[in-house]
Structure formats: structure tokens, C-alpha cells
Write a protein that holds these residues in place. Structure first.
Motif, PDB file in Angstrom:
ATOM      1  N   THR A  54       0.834  -1.205   0.000  1.00 48.88           N
ATOM      2  CA  THR A  54       0.000   0.000   0.000  1.00 48.88           C
ATOM      3  C   THR A  54       0.867   1.254   0.000  1.00 48.88           C
ATOM      4  O   THR A  54       0.583   2.222  -0.720  1.00 48.88           O
ATOM      5  CB  THR A  54      -0.941  -0.002   1.223  1.00 48.88           C
ATOM      6  OG1 THR A  54      -1.815  -1.117   1.111  1.00 48.88           O
ATOM      7  CG2 THR A  54      -1.773   1.273   1.287  1.00 48.88           C
ATOM      8  N   GLN A  94      -7.231   0.488  -1.075  1.00 51.51           N
ATOM      9  CA  GLN A  94      -7.448  -0.726  -0.284  1.00 51.51           C
ATOM     10  C   GLN A  94      -8.744  -0.637   0.508  1.00 51.51           C
ATOM     11  O   GLN A  94      -9.519  -1.578   0.563  1.00 51.51           O
ATOM     12  CB  GLN A  94      -6.259  -0.941   0.655  1.00 51.51           C
ATOM     13  CG  GLN A  94      -6.392  -2.214   1.469  1.00 51.51           C
ATOM     14  CD  GLN A  94      -5.120  -2.561   2.231  1.00 51.51           C
ATOM     15  OE1 GLN A  94      -4.042  -2.087   1.931  1.00 51.51           O
ATOM     16  NE2 GLN A  94      -5.242  -3.399   3.219  1.00 51.51           N
ATOM     17  N   ASP A 170      -5.478  -1.571  -5.220  1.00 48.85           N
ATOM     18  CA  ASP A 170      -4.834  -2.062  -4.000  1.00 48.85           C
ATOM     19  C   ASP A 170      -5.730  -3.116  -3.353  1.00 48.85           C
ATOM     20  O   ASP A 170      -6.772  -2.790  -2.802  1.00 48.85           O
ATOM     21  CB  ASP A 170      -4.572  -0.893  -3.047  1.00 48.85           C
ATOM     22  CG  ASP A 170      -3.583  -1.250  -1.949  1.00 48.85           C
ATOM     23  OD1 ASP A 170      -3.154  -2.422  -1.896  1.00 48.85           O
ATOM     24  OD2 ASP A 170      -3.238  -0.360  -1.151  1.00 48.85           O
ATOM     25  N   GLU A 171      -5.322  -4.360  -3.443  1.00 50.70           N
ATOM     26  CA  GLU A 171      -6.082  -5.498  -2.911  1.00 50.70           C
ATOM     27  C   GLU A 171      -7.539  -5.460  -3.370  1.00 50.70           C
ATOM     28  O   GLU A 171      -8.453  -5.333  -2.549  1.00 50.70           O
ATOM     29  CB  GLU A 171      -6.019  -5.522  -1.383  1.00 50.70           C
ATOM     30  CG  GLU A 171      -4.599  -5.393  -0.872  1.00 50.70           C
ATOM     31  CD  GLU A 171      -4.236  -6.413   0.181  1.00 50.70           C
ATOM     32  OE1 GLU A 171      -5.076  -7.254   0.519  1.00 50.70           O
ATOM     33  OE2 GLU A 171      -3.094  -6.373   0.648  1.00 50.70           O
TER      34      GLU A 171
HETATM   35 MG   LIG Z   1      -2.041  -2.850   2.017  1.00 51.43          MG
END
Ligand SMILES: [Mg+2]
Ligand SMILES: Nc1ncnc2c1ncn2[C@@H]1O[C@H](COP(=O)(O)OP(=O)(O)O)[C@@H](O)[C@H]1O
Lengths: 318, 254
Positions: A54, A94, A170-171
């Protein structure tokens, strides 16, 4: 053919990082990484929690200043040209940052306005995008009422409103159930086929294998390996893996000498033993002939999980 | 610095379209105060002597102060409670910062919205005062920009203060500051009624500046010291926005 006529068609990379660092006070989140991402690629950062994914994405997204090293995104420097760069990025952070006081469609509309796009153009675009992420019938619902997977898809739709040159995810599927995950993957896959450049982070090896043309494996702020999923597996793992589970820890322990006798590399985990080999069938036959008693025994192809385990001695999920 | 902050104002406009009842409440509150205290209590009090103007009915004395107070309250509410919610829980600002918008745009946009809303309330309240016959001078038209100035000053301060808040519990401090200021800024009785030493304390509070400006304009009693009151509020607002912008950059883009 005269040399002057050969065209050099290598477009400049969209992301170039050299010795990129991020520190928070005394702690080091990103510890000197080198990355380059070309147009049209699907590029991944695979690593466990706390690896620095991140932090890296936020530096690329120009919402976190770098602490050291060089970084160029779309040919510009995030330190000085943040707004110009962000104007051409699509960001799926995220944590969801959807606007809870607005409806699904309004979320896309206002996001387009943040990019200073004309209202009429955004309206058309919003309808297209909601169609793309299969949320058309939820257009006028409040965001609160959406499931986790729908929120994620809406975030993706929103990130595409400015037709970004580079999409940062992000994810994208963390916390989603398998079905919701597959829906997200399917949309990302389509984007990829349409030629979008995707940069994503994940701690799911299957996600990295499915979506990434090329990836780096990150651990403790460093890059420990780089390549396509195939290359990484070929280089750092064997063709096959034999997974053996035993009735108890002591049985597992007692079996170790016989496993070592096979001559393959062995990883001992809390609940199982992995045998890295290119001759799975033969090895298993030999072990069984030897009278080895296992609870379960499985021969499978090596995965990125095995690459990570080989390189760091730990599993991705722990 | 860009004009992108207008899109932050636009976002709030979009959100409030469905919350018009909340929007309306900001207008009702000062009117209720005017009716209960200005008109009600005013019956008991009779008239108040304002230096330079003479004896005026109590409601005429209180109304401009309520105008200043509502400008303060509206703007503080928008830039503390609402701002904190968006910053800490809704993550609205994180979404904005992923686009070309920067932290300065966010701060200016939120302030712009607070001002816009405050201006609408001020205009409505001034109209109410006119209906009640509480406006003495054409200078009163400037009471609207004066409300914006008060709003600007308190929006800046409120936003800056909010960046230090850790949870909603900390907002009790906001009330600890606002309530005494509301009661003791020459709002409900003239400065001359305060003990000598306290008069100086009152004179340096921010709301007093606003009350002084609004009262002068509505009563048509202009004086050069108004420039000092104006300067005070301008500086307060500018410092607030600057601090808020810097703090937001530190907090949201670590
Ligand atoms: Mg992360
Ligand atoms: N804002 C922050 N302040 C202090 N430390 C942070 C901050 N953000 C991340 N970290 C630390 O940096 C490290 C890397 O975190 P992160 O980049 O979020 O990793 P990942 O996304 O791979 O899980 C972690 O040790 C985390 O605690």
C-alpha cells in the motif's frame, strides 16, 4: 533497409522506480525497490500484510511523498506534478472511500466532476460504467445498502470515469467471498483485454496468477523476486509439489528421515510437509513402498505460494 | 491553487438535495431565538441605550447579534462535526485526493460550502428582521457579506481545530468555547453593562467582532473601528485555512 527507417516503437514505461523508499519516522515501509511498468501490462505486487504494497501504491498514486529514491509516473515526477498525474490515474484504494451520502450513480457523477469533466459526458460515461460493473439496476440505491462485492465494483467503475491511462488497484478482492471475487476478476480481466494498464497488489497467489502478466514478490519492504507467474515458478519452485499431512505432529516428525531420503527439497510447516520435486508420482510410490503412513497425500503443480515459501520461509497468509 | 475546489462545493450540494430538512433547520433556529428572546424577553426589558444611536427596542438590539451568532454556528457546525465525519469516517477526502484535487482544494471547497449555506441563512434571517421592522438602515444590505466574513473566520478556525480532534468526544470542547461566547459577546446586553475588566476580554473575542459589525450595519451607525473588527476576522479566517490545509496534507497524505 536503411537504419533511419527502422522505427523504435518502445513507448516509455508508465512507472519507473529506482531505489524507491518510504519511511514513517524510524520504521521503513518500502526499502529501496526498483520497478518498471510498461503500457498495456497487468503488473502485480504480491506480498503478505505489512510488506509495503500500500505504501508503494500510495507513492505511485501521488498521495504520499517518497522518502528516497527516484519515481516517475506517466513520465512525470509525483513530487512536483501530482495533480497532472492523478488526472490520468484510476485508483481503487485498499479501503473503500465511496461517498455514503450519495447514490450509486451520483458517486460516479461527482467523481467525474472532481476530474473537471463536463456533466453531460460524465452522465453517459456513468451509465456505461455501471453497465460494465453490472450495477445498472442499483443506480439509485444508497451505497450503504450494497454488498462488499458491489461496493468494490462501484469503486472500480468510479476509478474508470476519467478513462485512465493507468489503473491502480490495491487489494481489489480482499475480504470478498469467492463468488464476489470471481465477478471482480472477470471485470478486471475484461479491462485487461481492452488494453488497460493495470497495477495491482494482492496477498492472494491465485489472484496474482490469474491477473498478472508480470509481478514482483515483496517482503518486508523489499522485492525478493520478479517475473511472470510461470517464470517465477520455474525458477524458484519445482514442477510438482507433494503435500503430505500426518495424523499428529509426532508422526510428522518421525516421518522426516524417510522424506529426506527422497533427496528433494523439503518445507516443514506446522500442519503439513511439502516436497518439491519433478518426479511426484515416482516419489510417492517409493514412499508408499517404504510404508509411510499419511493422513492425506496430494500431488499438485507448484504455485506462487511455493515461490514465496521458498524465498522467505513463510506462507503468504500468515 | 486551482478552481477545482468548486467541485467539492458541488458534492455537498448534491448530498444536501436529499437532506433539505436538515438544511432548513439552520434557518429556523435563529428565528426561534428572535421570537423568544428578542420579542418575548424584550417585552420585559423595554429599550436598550446604544451609544451613538440612543434608546432602541430590545429586539432591535438583539437581532443583529443573532445574525452574527447564526453565521458563527452554521459555519462551525459545517467545519467541525460534518468535516470530522467526512475526514475520519466517510473517507470522502481520501476519495477526492486520488483525483486532481489537493488538500487546499478540499479545505477551500468545504469552507466555500459552509459560506454558501451561511449566506443563504443570513439573507433569510435578514429578510425576517425586515418583516419584523428591525432594520434601520440601508447599510443593512452589507450585513450579508458581513455574515460571510464571520462564517469565513469561524470556518477557518473550526476546520483547523478539527484536524486535532481524535473522536466525537473532543467536540465537547467546541461547545465549551461557543456557548460562553454566544452569551457574552455583547449579544444580549451592551458592552457597558460588563465590569470594566471584562469589557476588554469581550472586546477581543471573535464573535464580538461579528456582533459589532452586524449591529453597526443594521442600525446604520458606522465607525472607523469597524475596520479593525473586519481585519480581525479576515486574519482569523486566513490563518485558519492555512493551518487546516497544512494539517490536512500531513494527516491525509502521510
Ligand atoms: Mg495494504
Ligand atoms: N501512515 C503510516 N504511519 C506509520 N506506519 C505506517 C503507515 N502506513 C503504513 N505503515 C507501516 O508500513 C509498513 C508497510 O505497510 P503497508 O504499506 O500498508 O503494507 P501492505 O499494504 O503490504 O500490507 C507496515 O509496517 C505498516 O505498519
Amino acid at each position: 533497409m536503411p537504419v533511419a527507417c527502422t522505427f523504435v516503437t518502445t513507448a516509455p514505461p508508465l512507472i519507473v522506480a529506482r531505489g524507491l523508499e518510504k519511511r514513517f519516522g524510524a520504521s521503513v515501509a518500502v526499502d529501496g525497490i526498483d520497478v518498471h511498468v510498461e503500457a498495456g501490462e497487468a503488473f502485480g505486487f504480491l506480498g503478505p500484510n505489512g510488506a509495503g504494497k500500500t505504501s508503494t501504491m500510495r507513492m505511485i498514486g501521488c498521495v504520499s511523498p517518497r522518502s528516497g529514491g527516484e519515481l516517475s509516473v506517466l513520465g512525470f515526477d509525483p513530487a512536483t506534478d501530482g495533480p497532472q498525474i492523478r488526472a490520468r490515474l484510476g485508483v481503487v484504494p485498499q479501503e473503500d472511500t465511496l461517498d455514503l451520502e450519495l447514490t450509486v450513480r451520483e458517486n460516479v457523477l461527482i467523481y467525474g466532476r472532481y476530474f473537471d469533466l463536463p456533466r453531460a459526458a460524465i452522465r453517459t460515461r456513468a451509465d456505461e460504467l455501471l453497465e460494465f460493473v453490472q450495477l445498472t439496476d442499483r443506480s439509485n440505491d444508497r451505497v450503504d445498502n450494497l454488498s462488499g462485492g458491489m461496493k468494490r465494483r462501484l469503486t472500480i467503475a468510479r476509478a474508470l470515469v476519467n478513462r485512465p491511462d493507468l489503473v491502480l488497484l490495491d487489494e481489489p478482492t480482499t475480504g470478498l467471498d469467492p463468488q464476489a471475487r470471481h465477478l471482480v476478476w472477470d471485470r478486471l480481466y475484461r479491462l485487461k483485454r481492452q488494453g488497460a494498464t493495470l497495477v495491482l497488489t494482492t496477498h492472494y497467489m491465485d489472484e496474482a496468477e490469474q491477473l498478472c502478466d508480470r509481478l514482483v514478490i515483496m517482503d518486508a519492504g523489499r522485492i525478493v523476486a520478479e517475473g511472470s507467474p510461470r517464470q517465477l515458478i520455474e525458477k524458484h519452485a519445482t514442477r510438482e509439489v507433494v503435500e503430505l499431512r500426518f495424523r499428529s505432529e509426532s508422526v510428522q516428525h518421525a516421518a522426516l528421515p524417510r522424506l529426506h531420503a527422497i533427496g528433494a527439497r523439503i518445507e516443514e510447516l506446522a500442519d503439513r510437509v511439502l516436497l518439491y520435486t519433478n518426479t511426484g508420482e515416482a516419489d510417492v510410490e517409493r514412499l508408499q513402498a517404504d510404508g509411510l503412513e499419511t493422513e492425506t497425500l496430494l500431488i499438485r503443480r507448484a504455485s506462487l505460494e511455493d515461490v514465496f515459501l521458498t524465498l522467505t520461509g513463510r506462507t503468504l497468509e500468515e | 491553487m486551482s478552481f477545482l475546489f468548486v467541485h467539492v462545493v458541488e458534492r455537498n450540494f448534491m448530498a444536501y438535495r436529499r437532506m433539505w430538512l436538515v438544511f432548513l433547520s439552520g434557518f429556523v433556529e435563529p428565528v426561534l431565538f428572535l421570537l423568544s428572546i428578542g420579542v418575548g424577553v424584550g417585552k420585559l426589558v423595554g429599550s436598550v441605550t446604544v451609544p451613538g444611536v440612543g434608546a432602541i427596542p430590545y429586539d432591535m438590539f438583539v437581532a443583529p447579534a443573532l445574525l452574527a451568532t447564526s453565521a458563527m454556528n452554521g459555519s462551525v457546525f459545517d467545519t467541525t462535526f460534518n468535516f470530522f465525519f467526512k475526514y475520519k469516517y466517510a473517507k470522502s477526502f481520501d476519495a477526492m485526493l486520488a483525483t486532481p484535487l489537493g488538500t487546499t482544494d478540499v479545505a477551500l471547497g468545504e469552507m466555500g460550502w459552509a459560506l454558501l449555506r451561511g449566506t443563504i441563512y443570513a439573507a433569510a434571517f435578514l429578510a425576517t428582521m425586515l418583516v419584523f421592522g428591525l432594520v434601520e438602515s440601508w447599510w443593512a444590505i452589507l450585513a450579508i457579506p458581513a455574515s460571510m466574513l464571520i462564517g469565513f473566520a469561524f470556518a477557518g478556525a473550526g476546520m483547523a481545530a478539527t484536524t486535532w480532534m481524535r473522536s466525537f468526544v473532543d467536540f465537547d470542547y467546541v461547545n465549551i468555547v461557543l456557548v460562553p461566547m454566544f452569551l457574552f459577546s455583547a449579544t444580549f446586553f451592551p458592552l457597558s453593562r460588563y465590569p470594566e475588566a471584562l469589557q476588554w476580554v469581550v472586546r477581543v473575542t471573535p464573535l464580538y467582532q461579528g456582533v459589532a459589525i452586524e449591529r453597526s450595519l443594521v442600525l446604520g451607525d458606522l465607525h472607523w473601528t469597524l475596520l479593525l473588527n473586519v481585519a480581525y476576522l479576515v486574519v482569523m479566517g486566513l490563518v485558519g485555512v492555512r493551518v487546516a490545509g497544512k494539517r490536512l496534507t500531513k494527516l491525509l497524505t502521510p
